[in-house]
Design a protein around this motif. Structure first.
Motif: not given
Length: 273
Positions: A79-95, A142-154
Protein backbone atom coordinates in the motif's frame (compact mmCIF):
# COMPACT_ATOMS: atom_id res chain seq x y z
CA UNK A 1 15.90 2.12 -17.74
CA UNK A 2 17.00 0.45 -14.53
CA UNK A 3 16.39 -3.30 -14.76
CA UNK A 4 16.11 -3.76 -10.99
CA UNK A 5 13.15 -6.05 -10.28
CA UNK A 6 10.87 -4.57 -7.62
CA UNK A 7 7.67 -6.62 -7.80
CA UNK A 8 7.26 -10.32 -8.55
CA UNK A 9 3.97 -12.20 -8.83
CA UNK A 10 4.09 -16.01 -8.82
CA UNK A 11 1.08 -18.24 -9.54
CA UNK A 12 -1.31 -15.68 -8.06
CA UNK A 13 -4.97 -16.68 -7.86
CA UNK A 14 -7.97 -14.87 -6.43
CA UNK A 15 -11.66 -15.76 -6.43
CA UNK A 16 -14.78 -13.73 -5.66
CA UNK A 17 -17.93 -15.30 -4.21
CA UNK A 18 -19.50 -14.75 -7.63
CA UNK A 19 -17.05 -17.26 -9.09
CA UNK A 20 -14.91 -14.91 -11.19
CA UNK A 21 -11.24 -15.43 -10.53
CA UNK A 22 -7.70 -14.58 -11.40
CA UNK A 23 -5.97 -17.75 -12.48
CA UNK A 24 -2.29 -18.49 -12.02
CA UNK A 25 -0.94 -15.02 -12.74
CA UNK A 26 2.83 -14.66 -13.18
CA UNK A 27 4.57 -11.35 -13.85
CA UNK A 28 7.64 -9.34 -12.91
CA UNK A 29 7.89 -5.57 -12.81
CA UNK A 30 11.17 -3.69 -12.96
CA UNK A 31 12.19 -0.23 -11.92
CA UNK A 32 11.20 2.42 -14.45
CA UNK A 33 9.13 0.24 -16.80
CA UNK A 34 6.28 1.69 -18.87
CA UNK A 35 3.56 -0.95 -19.15
CA UNK A 36 0.14 -0.80 -20.82
CA UNK A 37 -2.45 -3.29 -19.60
CA UNK A 38 -5.17 -4.17 -22.10
CA UNK A 39 -8.26 -6.34 -21.99
CA UNK A 40 -12.01 -6.05 -22.21
CA UNK A 41 -14.15 -5.04 -19.23
CA UNK A 42 -14.32 -7.92 -16.78
CA UNK A 43 -11.11 -9.54 -17.97
CA UNK A 44 -9.41 -9.24 -14.57
CA UNK A 45 -7.31 -6.09 -14.87
CA UNK A 46 -8.80 -4.22 -11.91
CA UNK A 47 -8.82 -7.30 -9.68
CA UNK A 48 -5.16 -7.83 -10.50
CA UNK A 49 -4.37 -4.23 -9.59
CA UNK A 50 -6.18 -4.48 -6.26
CA UNK A 51 -4.18 -7.59 -5.41
CA UNK A 52 -0.79 -6.06 -6.18
CA UNK A 53 -1.80 -2.84 -4.38
CA UNK A 54 -2.76 -4.71 -1.20
CA UNK A 55 -6.45 -3.76 -1.24
CA UNK A 56 -7.34 -7.42 -1.85
CA UNK A 57 -5.45 -10.37 -0.36
CA UNK A 58 -4.56 -13.08 -2.86
CA UNK A 59 -5.83 -16.58 -2.08
CA UNK A 60 -3.03 -18.59 -3.65
CA UNK A 61 0.44 -17.90 -4.96
CA UNK A 62 2.99 -15.32 -3.87
CA UNK A 63 3.73 -11.62 -4.22
CA UNK A 64 7.23 -10.33 -3.51
CA UNK A 65 8.08 -6.66 -3.10
CA UNK A 66 11.82 -6.72 -3.75
CA UNK A 67 12.95 -9.59 -1.51
CA UNK A 68 10.00 -9.42 0.89
CA UNK A 69 7.14 -11.92 0.54
CA UNK A 70 3.80 -10.23 1.12
CA UNK A 71 1.44 -11.80 3.65
CA UNK A 72 -1.71 -10.68 5.41
CA UNK A 73 0.48 -9.11 8.08
CA UNK A 74 2.57 -6.84 5.88
CA UNK A 75 0.16 -5.67 3.18
CA UNK A 76 1.07 -2.11 4.16
CA UNK A 77 4.33 -2.59 2.23
CA UNK A 78 2.32 -2.82 -1.00
CA UNK A 79 0.00 0.00 0.00
CA UNK A 80 2.94 2.35 0.59
CA UNK A 81 4.91 1.42 -2.51
CA UNK A 82 2.26 0.56 -5.12
CA UNK A 83 -0.12 3.47 -5.67
CA UNK A 84 -3.31 3.19 -7.70
CA UNK A 85 -5.38 5.92 -9.35
CA UNK A 86 -8.88 4.50 -9.77
CA UNK A 87 -10.97 4.92 -12.90
CA UNK A 88 -13.78 6.60 -10.95
CA UNK A 89 -12.37 9.43 -8.80
CA UNK A 90 -15.34 9.37 -6.40
CA UNK A 91 -14.21 5.94 -5.20
CA UNK A 92 -10.88 7.46 -4.11
CA UNK A 93 -11.63 10.99 -2.89
CA UNK A 94 -12.63 11.27 0.78
CA UNK A 95 -11.61 14.68 2.18
CA UNK A 96 -13.59 17.94 2.28
CA UNK A 97 -11.17 20.14 0.31
CA UNK A 98 -8.61 19.54 -2.40
CA UNK A 99 -5.68 20.44 -0.14
CA UNK A 100 -6.91 18.12 2.61
CA UNK A 101 -7.40 15.36 0.05
CA UNK A 102 -3.88 15.56 -1.36
CA UNK A 103 -2.46 15.85 2.18
CA UNK A 104 -4.23 12.75 3.47
CA UNK A 105 -1.75 10.13 2.22
CA UNK A 106 1.49 11.89 3.23
CA UNK A 107 0.08 12.71 6.68
CA UNK A 108 -0.84 9.05 7.25
CA UNK A 109 2.69 8.06 6.23
CA UNK A 110 3.91 9.91 9.33
CA UNK A 111 5.90 12.52 7.41
CA UNK A 112 6.92 15.84 8.91
CA UNK A 113 4.69 18.87 8.41
CA UNK A 114 7.28 20.46 6.13
CA UNK A 115 7.63 17.30 4.00
CA UNK A 116 3.84 16.98 3.71
CA UNK A 117 3.57 20.62 2.60
CA UNK A 118 6.34 20.19 0.01
CA UNK A 119 4.81 17.04 -1.45
CA UNK A 120 1.31 18.49 -1.57
CA UNK A 121 2.47 21.68 -3.31
CA UNK A 122 4.60 19.74 -5.80
CA UNK A 123 1.77 17.35 -6.68
CA UNK A 124 -0.79 20.12 -7.05
CA UNK A 125 1.52 22.04 -9.39
CA UNK A 126 2.16 18.84 -11.34
CA UNK A 127 -1.57 18.36 -11.98
CA UNK A 128 -2.39 22.07 -12.37
CA UNK A 129 -4.83 22.20 -9.45
CA UNK A 130 -3.25 24.92 -7.27
CA UNK A 131 -6.23 27.20 -7.91
CA UNK A 132 -8.54 24.51 -6.54
CA UNK A 133 -6.71 24.24 -3.21
CA UNK A 134 -9.62 25.39 -1.01
CA UNK A 135 -12.42 24.07 -3.20
CA UNK A 136 -14.74 21.39 -1.79
CA UNK A 137 -13.97 18.13 -3.58
CA UNK A 138 -17.62 17.28 -4.23
CA UNK A 139 -18.09 20.53 -6.23
CA UNK A 140 -15.39 19.68 -8.77
CA UNK A 141 -16.00 18.53 -12.33
CA UNK A 142 -15.19 14.96 -13.35
CA UNK A 143 -11.93 16.03 -14.99
CA UNK A 144 -10.89 18.08 -11.97
CA UNK A 145 -11.61 15.16 -9.66
CA UNK A 146 -9.45 12.91 -11.84
CA UNK A 147 -6.54 15.34 -11.60
CA UNK A 148 -6.93 15.52 -7.82
CA UNK A 149 -6.96 11.71 -7.56
CA UNK A 150 -3.70 11.56 -9.54
CA UNK A 151 -2.17 14.24 -7.30
CA UNK A 152 -3.18 12.08 -4.30
CA UNK A 153 -0.90 9.29 -5.45
CA UNK A 154 1.92 11.51 -6.69
CA UNK A 155 2.13 13.04 -3.20
CA UNK A 156 2.81 9.60 -1.69
CA UNK A 157 5.71 8.96 -4.11
CA UNK A 158 5.37 5.19 -4.51
CA UNK A 159 7.82 3.19 -6.61
CA UNK A 160 5.01 1.83 -8.78
CA UNK A 161 1.97 3.83 -9.91
CA UNK A 162 -1.04 2.15 -11.51
CA UNK A 163 -3.42 4.29 -13.57
CA UNK A 164 -6.78 2.63 -14.24
CA UNK A 165 -8.24 4.31 -17.36
CA UNK A 166 -6.63 7.65 -16.41
CA UNK A 167 -7.87 9.73 -19.36
CA UNK A 168 -11.50 8.58 -19.23
CA UNK A 169 -12.80 11.93 -17.87
CA UNK A 170 -10.14 14.27 -19.25
CA UNK A 171 -10.44 16.72 -22.13
CA UNK A 172 -7.66 16.86 -24.79
CA UNK A 173 -5.71 19.58 -22.93
CA UNK A 174 -5.66 17.59 -19.71
CA UNK A 175 -4.85 14.38 -21.61
CA UNK A 176 -1.72 16.13 -22.89
CA UNK A 177 -0.97 17.23 -19.34
CA UNK A 178 -1.28 13.64 -18.18
CA UNK A 179 1.15 12.49 -20.87
CA UNK A 180 3.61 15.10 -19.60
CA UNK A 181 3.14 13.68 -16.11
CA UNK A 182 4.01 10.23 -17.45
CA UNK A 183 7.17 11.68 -18.99
CA UNK A 184 8.22 13.16 -15.65
CA UNK A 185 7.53 9.86 -13.88
CA UNK A 186 9.73 8.14 -16.46
CA UNK A 187 12.50 10.65 -15.73
CA UNK A 188 12.15 9.80 -12.02
CA UNK A 189 12.52 6.08 -12.87
CA UNK A 190 9.07 5.28 -11.44
CA UNK A 191 7.37 2.17 -12.78
CA UNK A 192 4.11 3.14 -14.46
CA UNK A 193 1.31 0.71 -15.29
CA UNK A 194 -1.56 2.14 -17.34
CA UNK A 195 -4.78 0.24 -17.93
CA UNK A 196 -6.39 1.49 -21.13
CA UNK A 197 -8.72 0.60 -23.98
CA UNK A 198 -6.82 2.99 -26.24
CA UNK A 199 -4.54 0.80 -28.36
CA UNK A 200 -3.11 3.88 -30.07
CA UNK A 201 -1.95 5.25 -26.73
CA UNK A 202 -0.48 1.86 -25.80
CA UNK A 203 1.41 1.74 -29.11
CA UNK A 204 2.75 5.27 -28.68
CA UNK A 205 3.72 5.15 -25.01
CA UNK A 206 4.33 1.63 -23.70
CA UNK A 207 7.48 -0.42 -23.96
CA UNK A 208 5.60 -3.52 -22.76
CA UNK A 209 2.00 -4.65 -23.16
CA UNK A 210 0.16 -7.12 -20.92
CA UNK A 211 -3.18 -8.49 -22.14
CA UNK A 212 -5.80 -9.98 -19.81
CA UNK A 213 -8.61 -12.32 -20.84
CA UNK A 214 -10.98 -14.27 -18.57
CA UNK A 215 -8.81 -13.80 -15.49
CA UNK A 216 -5.57 -14.84 -17.19
CA UNK A 217 -2.61 -13.08 -18.77
CA UNK A 218 -2.62 -14.21 -22.40
CA UNK A 219 0.19 -11.96 -23.64
CA UNK A 220 3.14 -10.13 -22.12
CA UNK A 221 5.50 -8.75 -24.75
CA UNK A 222 6.67 -5.67 -26.62
CA UNK A 223 3.86 -3.78 -28.39
CA UNK A 224 4.93 -4.80 -31.90
CA UNK A 225 4.71 -8.51 -31.09
CA UNK A 226 1.37 -8.19 -29.29
CA UNK A 227 -0.31 -6.17 -32.04
CA UNK A 228 1.08 -8.40 -34.79
CA UNK A 229 -0.76 -11.44 -33.41
CA UNK A 230 -4.16 -11.42 -35.12
CA UNK A 231 -5.39 -14.45 -33.20
CA UNK A 232 -4.55 -12.81 -29.90
CA UNK A 233 -6.26 -9.57 -30.88
CA UNK A 234 -9.42 -11.41 -31.86
CA UNK A 235 -9.48 -13.38 -28.61
CA UNK A 236 -8.99 -10.24 -26.50
CA UNK A 237 -11.39 -8.13 -28.61
CA UNK A 238 -8.63 -5.67 -29.56
CA UNK A 239 -7.75 -3.88 -32.78
CA UNK A 240 -4.41 -2.88 -34.20
CA UNK A 241 -3.10 0.67 -33.68
CA UNK A 242 -3.73 3.01 -36.59
CA UNK A 243 -0.05 3.94 -36.97
CA UNK A 244 0.94 0.30 -37.20
CA UNK A 245 -1.46 -0.21 -40.12
CA UNK A 246 -0.35 3.04 -41.79
CA UNK A 247 3.31 1.97 -41.61
CA UNK A 248 2.51 -1.44 -43.09
CA UNK A 249 0.67 0.24 -45.98
CA UNK A 250 3.60 2.61 -46.58
CA UNK A 251 6.00 -0.35 -46.48
CA UNK A 252 3.93 -2.28 -49.04
CA UNK A 253 4.20 0.71 -51.37
CA UNK A 254 7.94 0.93 -50.79
CA UNK A 255 7.77 4.32 -49.10
CA UNK A 256 9.36 3.19 -45.83
CA UNK A 257 11.34 0.13 -44.77
CA UNK A 258 9.30 -3.00 -44.03
CA UNK A 259 10.62 -3.27 -40.47
CA UNK A 260 10.20 0.42 -39.62
CA UNK A 261 8.31 1.10 -36.38
CA UNK A 262 6.76 4.55 -36.00
CA UNK A 263 5.32 5.43 -32.60
CA UNK A 264 3.76 8.87 -33.14
CA UNK A 265 2.33 11.20 -35.77
CA UNK A 266 5.15 13.67 -35.14
CA UNK A 267 7.70 10.94 -35.82
CA UNK A 268 5.90 10.06 -39.05
CA UNK A 269 5.85 13.72 -40.14
CA UNK A 270 9.59 14.05 -39.56
CA UNK A 271 10.22 11.22 -42.02
CA UNK A 272 8.69 13.27 -44.85
CA UNK A 273 10.00 16.74 -44.02
Amino acid sequence: MNSENILTIKNLSFEYDSGFSLKNINADFSKGEKIAVLGSNGSGKSTFFLNINGVLSHHHGSIFYKDIEITGKNLDILRRNVGIVFQEPDSQLIASTVEAEVSFGPINMGLSEEEVKQRVNSSMIEMNIESLRERPVHYLSGGQKKRVSIADILAMRPEIIIFDEPTASLDPVNCKMFEKTLERLENQNITTIVSTHDVNFAWKWAERVIVFHDGCIIADDIPKNVFSDSGLLKKANLVRPVLMEVCELLAVRGIIAANKTVKSISELKEMFL
